[in-house]
Design a protein around this motif. Structure first.
Motif, PDB file in Angstrom:
ATOM      1  N   HIS A  60       0.938  -1.569   0.082  1.00  0.00           N
ATOM      2  CA  HIS A  60      -0.234   0.255  -0.044  1.00  0.00           C
ATOM      3  C   HIS A  60       0.769   1.018  -0.115  1.00  0.00           C
ATOM      4  CE1 HIS A  60       0.961  -1.085   4.039  1.00  0.00           C
ATOM      5  NE2 HIS A  60       0.683   0.074   4.364  1.00  0.00           N
ATOM      6  N   LEU A  61       2.661   1.159  -0.370  1.00  0.00           N
ATOM      7  CA  LEU A  61       3.223   2.169   0.432  1.00  0.00           C
ATOM      8  C   LEU A  61       3.581   3.072  -1.026  1.00  0.00           C
ATOM      9  CD1 LEU A  61       5.193   0.811   3.190  1.00  0.00           C
ATOM     10  CD2 LEU A  61       3.125   2.668   2.979  1.00  0.00           C
ATOM     11  N   ASP A  62       3.629   3.931  -2.058  1.00  0.00           N
ATOM     12  CA  ASP A  62       4.415   4.127  -2.705  1.00  0.00           C
ATOM     13  C   ASP A  62       6.123   4.872  -2.605  1.00  0.00           C
ATOM     14  OD1 ASP A  62       1.794   4.738  -3.984  1.00  0.00           O
ATOM     15  OD2 ASP A  62       1.110   6.545  -2.994  1.00  0.00           O
ATOM     16  N   ALA A  67       4.260  -1.285  -3.948  1.00  0.00           N
ATOM     17  CA  ALA A  67       3.323  -1.394  -5.418  1.00  0.00           C
ATOM     18  C   ALA A  67       2.203  -0.327  -5.490  1.00  0.00           C
ATOM     19  CB  ALA A  67       2.925  -2.750  -4.847  1.00  0.00           C
ATOM     20  N   GLY A  68       2.467   0.817  -4.172  1.00  0.00           N
ATOM     21  CA  GLY A  68       1.234   1.648  -4.512  1.00  0.00           C
ATOM     22  C   GLY A  68      -0.154   1.146  -5.203  1.00  0.00           C
ATOM     23  N   THR A  69      -0.489   0.078  -3.871  1.00  0.00           N
ATOM     24  CA  THR A  69      -2.190  -0.492  -4.577  1.00  0.00           C
ATOM     25  C   THR A  69      -3.120   0.665  -3.943  1.00  0.00           C
ATOM     26  OG1 THR A  69      -1.561  -2.096  -2.450  1.00  0.00           O
ATOM     27  CG2 THR A  69      -1.072  -3.395  -4.814  1.00  0.00           C
ATOM     28  N   SER A  70      -4.305   0.129  -4.188  1.00  0.00           N
ATOM     29  CA  SER A  70      -5.013   0.942  -3.083  1.00  0.00           C
ATOM     30  C   SER A  70      -5.612   0.333  -1.770  1.00  0.00           C
ATOM     31  CB  SER A  70      -6.490   0.729  -3.750  1.00  0.00           C
ATOM     32  OG  SER A  70      -7.317  -0.409  -3.236  1.00  0.00           O
ATOM     33  N   ALA A  71      -5.742   0.631  -0.817  1.00  0.00           N
ATOM     34  CA  ALA A  71      -6.197   0.762   0.989  1.00  0.00           C
ATOM     35  C   ALA A  71      -6.740  -1.041  -0.019  1.00  0.00           C
ATOM     36  CB  ALA A  71      -6.884   1.495   1.189  1.00  0.00           C
TER      37      ALA A  71
END
Length: 383
Positions: A60-62, A67-71
């Motif tokens: 969930h991290l950028d 990966a920067g996915t949604s919550a």
């Protein structure tokens, strides 16, 4: 099953995450996890790189290899991981939602660049040192101390019930300093720093749990996480981990429910499957209702989190309600399986025992009840 078809509300990306994680645990975890639980082992070093390749560590991290996915996508992944075992989801939560989030939120650019890519890949493991032997629900009164000595910091104290403690390459340790609670990155092998595993557990056996001992541990100035001061630092990380539990508990409950349905349709008594009896159908119906409601709660909180307007009280609501629901489902499923329900031939007793720990960690049931009580009344029952 899933009469409400809650997953119909997922996006294509979220369904892809669901299916990918479900396939991974079915192949690499489910066939072995009962044995790991029985033996009290967990092959973290083997699994961590695989989880990293799937993008599940700090997902969930950028940036920094995350990966920067949604919550919601992260929540769905937690659900599928915990459907295999709470210990697996705990590892991913501690790595990503606690240790990596602390560095991501509060660390320097150098700290982020040094640790996060390796942690996201599963090449470096982290743990989160907050809970103490006598300060479980009151971390603000922690006894671990940090004092300045020239440009260095010296840490003294102990932490208890630390997932991944003896495996971690870096520990995020919270300590009282003269200017408030501060976070530090303590690397494995630092003189005076020791981790001892906790044995004789009857819950979360497929998970490494340790005590951390800090005996005048000297760390350089750049070990400090400079981006936060006070209890809001660790609590900000804990809210991320609690959110994962909101979803994860559903997975554990679902695994018990599926085992109970399968058993009820094949186990015969009095000349017919026990699933045909009214009392058994009533039990299964209430399980379906509980898990459906829990799924809606998780999805609602996840969508609010993606919108940027979720509150800690809402996360407490979800953690309290969904863990309680999953534990009730597990206990009811055990009654349907009868004596078979206490064996590791079925997942029910393993999940039930694990959920007793999930009920306690990341804030006990009582703490979340009082958090909601304060939200309702405006009165603080803690102090």
């Amino acid at each position: 099953m899933d009469v409400l078809r809650v997953d119909d509300q997922l996006t294509d990306e979220e369904r892809m995450v669901r299916d990918t994680v479900r396939e991974f645990v079915a192949e690499h975890v489910v066939p072995h996890v009962a044995g790991w639980f029985e033996d009290g082992t967990f092959p973290v070093r083997e699994l961590a790189p695989e989880l990293g390749r799937l993008g599940l560590l700090g997902m969930h991290l950028d940036g920094y290899g995350c990966a920067g996915t949604s919550a919601v996508a992260y929540g769905v992944a937690c659900r599928e991981l915990e459907a295999a075992d709470s210990g697996l989801r705990s590892f991913v939560s501690v790595q990503g939602s606690l240790a990596m989030t602390a560095v991501h939120k509060y660390g320097t650019e150098e700290q982020k660049a040094s640790w996060l890519p390796r942690m996201a890949a599963g090449e470096a493991l982290g743990c989160f040192g907050l809970t103490e032997p006598d300060r479980g629900s009151d971390p603000g009164d922690m006894l671990t101390r940090a004092r300045r000595d020239g440009s260095d910091w010296v840490l003294t104290g102990s932490k208890m019930w630390i997932t991944n403690g003896s495996l971690a390459d870096v520990a995020v340790v919270w300590a009282q300093a003269d200017d408030g609670i501060r976070g530090f990155l303590v690397e494995r092998g630092t003189p005076g720093f020791m981790a001892r595993d906790i044995h004789r557990k009857m819950s979360l056996r497929a998970s490494v749990t340790s005590e951390l001992v800090l005996d005048d541990v000297r760390v350089p100035a750049d070990a400090l996480l400079p981006g936060v001061r006070g209890l809001k630092g660790p609590l900000g990380c804990l809210s991320e981990a609690r959110y994962g539990i909101v979803w994860g508990a559903i997975g554990a409950g679902r695994a018990c429910y599926e085992a109970a349905v399968g058993y009820a349709k094949t186990r015969e008594q009095f000349g017919r499957p026990i699933g045909s009896f009214q009392l058994t159908q009533e039990k299964l119906a209430w399980m379906e209702v509980a898990l459906g409601q829990a799924g809606l709660v998780a999805l609602h909180i996840g969508r609010r989190k993606d919108e940027g307007n979720v509150t800690p009280q809402q996360v407490s609501f979800g953690k309290l309600a969904n863990v309680r629901a999953a534990l009730d489902v597990a206990r009811e499923a055990r009654t349907i399986l009868g004596a078979n329900g206490i064996t590791l031939d079925y997942p029910v007793i393993r999940h039930m025992n694990n959920l007793e720990s999930v009920l306690t960690y990341e804030g006990t049931q009582e703490v979340h009840l009082l958090t909601l009580g304060k939200a309702v009344t405006g009165l603080d029952a803690f102090r």
